[in-house]
Scaffold this active site. Structure first.
Site, PDB file in Angstrom:
ATOM      1  N   ASN A 140       0.815  -1.234   0.000  1.00  0.00           N
ATOM      2  CA  ASN A 140       0.000   0.000   0.000  1.00  0.00           C
ATOM      3  C   ASN A 140       0.841   1.273   0.000  1.00  0.00           C
ATOM      4  O   ASN A 140       0.423   2.279  -0.552  1.00  0.00           O
ATOM      5  CB  ASN A 140      -1.018  -0.010   1.152  1.00  0.00           C
ATOM      6  CG  ASN A 140      -0.391  -0.142   2.506  1.00  0.00           C
ATOM      7  OD1 ASN A 140       0.756  -0.589   2.624  1.00  0.00           O
ATOM      8  ND2 ASN A 140      -1.116   0.224   3.535  1.00  0.00           N
ATOM      9  N   LYS A 200      12.108  -8.013   1.984  1.00  0.00           N
ATOM     10  CA  LYS A 200      11.164  -8.634   1.056  1.00  0.00           C
ATOM     11  C   LYS A 200       9.929  -7.750   0.946  1.00  0.00           C
ATOM     12  O   LYS A 200       8.953  -7.917   1.677  1.00  0.00           O
ATOM     13  CB  LYS A 200      10.755 -10.037   1.518  1.00  0.00           C
ATOM     14  CG  LYS A 200      10.149 -10.836   0.375  1.00  0.00           C
ATOM     15  CD  LYS A 200       9.003 -11.732   0.765  1.00  0.00           C
ATOM     16  CE  LYS A 200       7.695 -11.039   0.949  1.00  0.00           C
ATOM     17  NZ  LYS A 200       7.086 -10.439  -0.254  1.00  0.00           N
ATOM     18  N   GLY A 230       1.897  -5.417   7.376  1.00  0.00           N
ATOM     19  CA  GLY A 230       0.940  -6.157   6.556  1.00  0.00           C
ATOM     20  C   GLY A 230      -0.271  -6.559   7.372  1.00  0.00           C
ATOM     21  O   GLY A 230      -0.605  -5.911   8.374  1.00  0.00           O
ATOM     22  N   GLU A 267       3.488  -4.154  12.306  1.00  0.00           N
ATOM     23  CA  GLU A 267       2.515  -3.101  11.986  1.00  0.00           C
ATOM     24  C   GLU A 267       1.390  -3.790  11.231  1.00  0.00           C
ATOM     25  O   GLU A 267       1.514  -4.062  10.039  1.00  0.00           O
ATOM     26  CB  GLU A 267       3.157  -2.022  11.104  1.00  0.00           C
ATOM     27  CG  GLU A 267       4.254  -1.246  11.774  1.00  0.00           C
ATOM     28  CD  GLU A 267       3.790  -0.441  12.973  1.00  0.00           C
ATOM     29  OE1 GLU A 267       2.566  -0.282  13.154  1.00  0.00           O
ATOM     30  OE2 GLU A 267       4.649  -0.002  13.739  1.00  0.00           O
ATOM     31  N   LEU A 268       0.310  -4.072  11.919  1.00  0.00           N
ATOM     32  CA  LEU A 268      -0.732  -4.924  11.332  1.00  0.00           C
ATOM     33  C   LEU A 268      -1.959  -4.102  10.940  1.00  0.00           C
ATOM     34  O   LEU A 268      -1.870  -2.920  10.693  1.00  0.00           O
ATOM     35  CB  LEU A 268      -1.079  -6.040  12.317  1.00  0.00           C
ATOM     36  CG  LEU A 268       0.128  -6.844  12.827  1.00  0.00           C
ATOM     37  CD1 LEU A 268      -0.289  -7.901  13.828  1.00  0.00           C
ATOM     38  CD2 LEU A 268       0.906  -7.468  11.677  1.00  0.00           C
ATOM     39  N   CYS A 310      -3.534   1.402   6.613  1.00  0.00           N
ATOM     40  CA  CYS A 310      -3.859   0.750   7.890  1.00  0.00           C
ATOM     41  C   CYS A 310      -4.408   1.733   8.915  1.00  0.00           C
ATOM     42  O   CYS A 310      -5.174   1.350   9.785  1.00  0.00           O
ATOM     43  CB  CYS A 310      -2.678  -0.045   8.425  1.00  0.00           C
ATOM     44  SG  CYS A 310      -1.165   0.892   8.418  1.00  0.00           S
TER      45      CYS A 310
HETATM   46  P1  ADP Z   1      -1.683  -7.803   1.976  1.00  0.00           P
HETATM   47  O1  ADP Z   1      -2.732  -8.844   1.826  1.00  0.00           O
HETATM   48  O2  ADP Z   1      -2.189  -6.493   2.366  1.00  0.00           O
HETATM   49  O3  ADP Z   1      -0.625  -7.837   0.897  1.00  0.00           O
HETATM   50  P2  ADP Z   1      -0.132  -9.366   3.549  1.00  0.00           P
HETATM   51  O4  ADP Z   1      -0.043  -9.378   5.015  1.00  0.00           O
HETATM   52  O5  ADP Z   1      -0.668 -10.549   2.852  1.00  0.00           O
HETATM   53  O6  ADP Z   1      -0.946  -8.134   3.250  1.00  0.00           O
HETATM   54  O7  ADP Z   1       1.255  -9.006   2.890  1.00  0.00           O
HETATM   55  C1  ADP Z   1       2.217  -8.149   3.454  1.00  0.00           C
HETATM   56  C2  ADP Z   1       3.585  -8.701   3.137  1.00  0.00           C
HETATM   57  O8  ADP Z   1       3.693  -9.982   3.732  1.00  0.00           O
HETATM   58  C3  ADP Z   1       3.856  -8.899   1.639  1.00  0.00           C
HETATM   59  O9  ADP Z   1       5.213  -8.603   1.375  1.00  0.00           O
HETATM   60  C4  ADP Z   1       3.573 -10.366   1.463  1.00  0.00           C
HETATM   61  O10 ADP Z   1       4.267 -10.906   0.362  1.00  0.00           O
HETATM   62  C5  ADP Z   1       4.102 -10.930   2.782  1.00  0.00           C
HETATM   63  N1  ADP Z   1       3.571 -12.245   3.173  1.00  0.00           N
HETATM   64  C6  ADP Z   1       2.386 -12.804   2.844  1.00  0.00           C
HETATM   65  N2  ADP Z   1       2.286 -14.045   3.390  1.00  0.00           N
HETATM   66  C7  ADP Z   1       3.418 -14.265   4.105  1.00  0.00           C
HETATM   67  C8  ADP Z   1       3.932 -15.332   4.899  1.00  0.00           C
HETATM   68  N3  ADP Z   1       3.238 -16.465   5.099  1.00  0.00           N
HETATM   69  N4  ADP Z   1       5.156 -15.192   5.472  1.00  0.00           N
HETATM   70  C9  ADP Z   1       5.868 -14.078   5.303  1.00  0.00           C
HETATM   71  N5  ADP Z   1       5.452 -13.030   4.559  1.00  0.00           N
HETATM   72  C10 ADP Z   1       4.244 -13.102   3.972  1.00  0.00           C
END
Ligand code: ADP
Length: 480
Positions: free
Chosen positions: A152, A175, A228, A250-251, A284
């Protein structure tokens, strides 16, 4: 300037992913493929951790003054290349150009601010209860940090964590989201340009879960900084017990906005129509659940609907566009599904909530205002992350606080009033880590940003953000 990297950046070199996978990158405004991205996995993650672990030995011994020069040059690079890098952010994220430019400016400010703040990681000397003993506390860089960020804010999210971790003397395995790699390439370019030594910052555009697992399984990686969803935050919390990986999280959020009946209703309705739809609601801390005093509810509903219906939806490159597309078809579908569910619960849509007329390509939605809701409504319970403004009524301060706090989230909250007493009572009564009183932007490079309840752990930005990447050490000298 167009980023042509499209690769992983590991140990100072742009390389193809170990398994040579590619991922098409889609422009959410046109649905066209704009790039083919090298997509890594856990194998690349291990190589990146190797590099970051090796680089930590020397980087952690550099002075904060040395690190600051690199971060400040990187900030200059972003400012000098603002037009080009903002253009690419619009291409991959769909956000309006003005918002993209603003975000890159903040990213540059973060690099510069942490460059300076890294010099202020002061410890303390503690008077002891013995004459032959001296005790002090110092801060040392934590080690290799994994930084996983969401799409975002493709520049702000990574810049905030990378800048703090690097300034603290940590090395980074980053990442960012696979939806917005172009901005991440530019941020890496900026730091390379600033003189970042090999291995200090490594970039993976990669499959999420395998990389998350590789980070959690490796005791050399000391912390994951994650921005995320609460869903993924919980996966990381579960995995963190394996090697006691520390976490900064940061959720999600579900921010209430409490509007008392002593305000200028027209002005707040107009401002709300902009604030709610910044980045299409994909924020968020987005103001989300609008609690409006019963005396002004109808007036506010009419005015806000009028202003929201005037918002211009379109490609972020068009002049005057307020609202771009949602990031993916999946995200758009999830918001439409939530609206359908709400309609089945007897909610009434006052404006929007459909595909904009004549726009059959792109993940667009006409911004919506919804009424006839209560605390049991799906729009009260779920983080929307889309262009929907739900309205709720309240009777008095205690009713407003009870409703606003009735959520598992605790990131941001907002309130509007001209009464000092009400402002103080509401700000102290809200169970959220960030409270904006009479303002829509309660954040800043120098301010701590963090959530209560299920919205996270730890803080980013501000001096708190620096210490998230440092370990505290007590040194006690006896026998004096
Ligand atoms: P959104 O759905 O808003 O993208 P996510 O929480 O799914 O939010 O994604 C945030 C970040 O976390 C992205 O970089 C995504 O690739 C990563 N991500 C998603 N699933 C996992 C996981 N199981 N472990 C680590 N990182 C993850």
């Amino acid at each position: 300037m167009k980023s042509t990297r499209n690769k992983q950046y590991i140990n100072g070199v742009w390389v193809d992913a170990a398994d040579k996978q590619q991922l098409p990158l889609i422009n959410p405004a046109t649905e066209e493929v704009i790039a083919s991205i090298s997509l890594g996995n856990d194998k690349d993650a291990v190589l990146a951790i190797d590099a970051a672990h090796a680089a930590f030995k020397t980087w952690s011994k550099t002075t904060p003054y040395y690190r600051a020069e690199i971060l400040k040059k990187a900030a200059d690079y972003l400012r000098q290349n603002l037009d080009a890098i903002a253009h690419e952010m619009v291409l991959e994220s769909g956000k309006p150009l003005l918002e993209a430019r603003g975000e890159w400016t903040v990213a540059a400010n973060l690099l510069e601010w942490y460059a300076e703040e890294g010099k202020r990681a002061y410890g303390k000397v503690i008077p002891t209860n013995r004459v032959d003993k001296r005790s002090s506390v110092i801060w040392q860089p934590m080690g290799v940090i994994g930084v996983i960020t969401a799409w975002n804010f493709p520049a702000y999210n990574p810049a905030r964590a990378w800048a703090a971790a690097l300034a603290a003397g940590c090395t980074v395995v980053a990442k960012p989201s696979e939806n917005t790699p172009l901005s991440a390439y530019h941020l890496v370019d900026a730091l390379i340009n600033g003189g970042m030594p090999s291995g200090v910052l490594n970039l993976l555009i990669a499959e999420a879960a395998p990389v998350g697992d590789a980070m959690l399984n490796d005791p050399r990686l000391k912390k994951i900084s994650f921005t995320g969803s609460t869903r993924v935050g919980k996966i990381l919390m579960d995995g963190a017990s394996r090697t006691n990986t520390k976490l900064s999280l940061e959720l999600g959020g579900n921010a209430p906005v409490i509007i008392f009946d002593d305000v200028d209703v027209d002005a707040i309705a107009k401002a709300a129509s902009i604030a709610r739809f910044r980045n299409n609601g994909q924020v968020c801390i987005a103001p989300q659940r609008f609690y409006v005093h019963k005396n002004i509810y109808d007036q506010f509903a009419n005015l806000v609907s009028k202003y929201v219906s005037q918002l211009k939806v379109g490609n972020g490159f068009e002049d005057g566009v307020n609202v771009g597309p949602l990031i993916t078809s999946k995200q758009r579908d999830s918001v439409f599904e939530l609206l359908e569910k709400t309609k089945a619960e007897n909610a009434e849509i006052l404006t929007g909530g459909h595909r904009p007329e004549g726009m059959d390509k792109g993940y667009f939605m006409q911004p919506a205002v919804v009424t006839n809701l209560d605390q049991t409504s799906s729009l009260a319970k779920n983080e929307i992350f889309g262009p929907v403004l739900p309205l709720f009524a309240f009777d008095d301060l205690s009713d407003a606080l009870a409703k606003a706090n009735d959520t598992e989230y605790g990131l941001a909250a907002y309130a509007f009033t001209n009464h000092l007493k009400t402002a103080i009572q509401v700000s102290e009564g809200l169970e959220f880590g960030i409270v904006g009183i009479n303002e829509w932007a309660p954040h800043g490079t120098e301010l701590p940003f963090g959530g209560w309840k299920q919205s996270g752990q730890g803080h980013e930005s501000g001096s708190e953000g620096l210490f998230e990447y440092m370990e505290k050490k007590l040194i006690s000298i006896g026998g004096l």
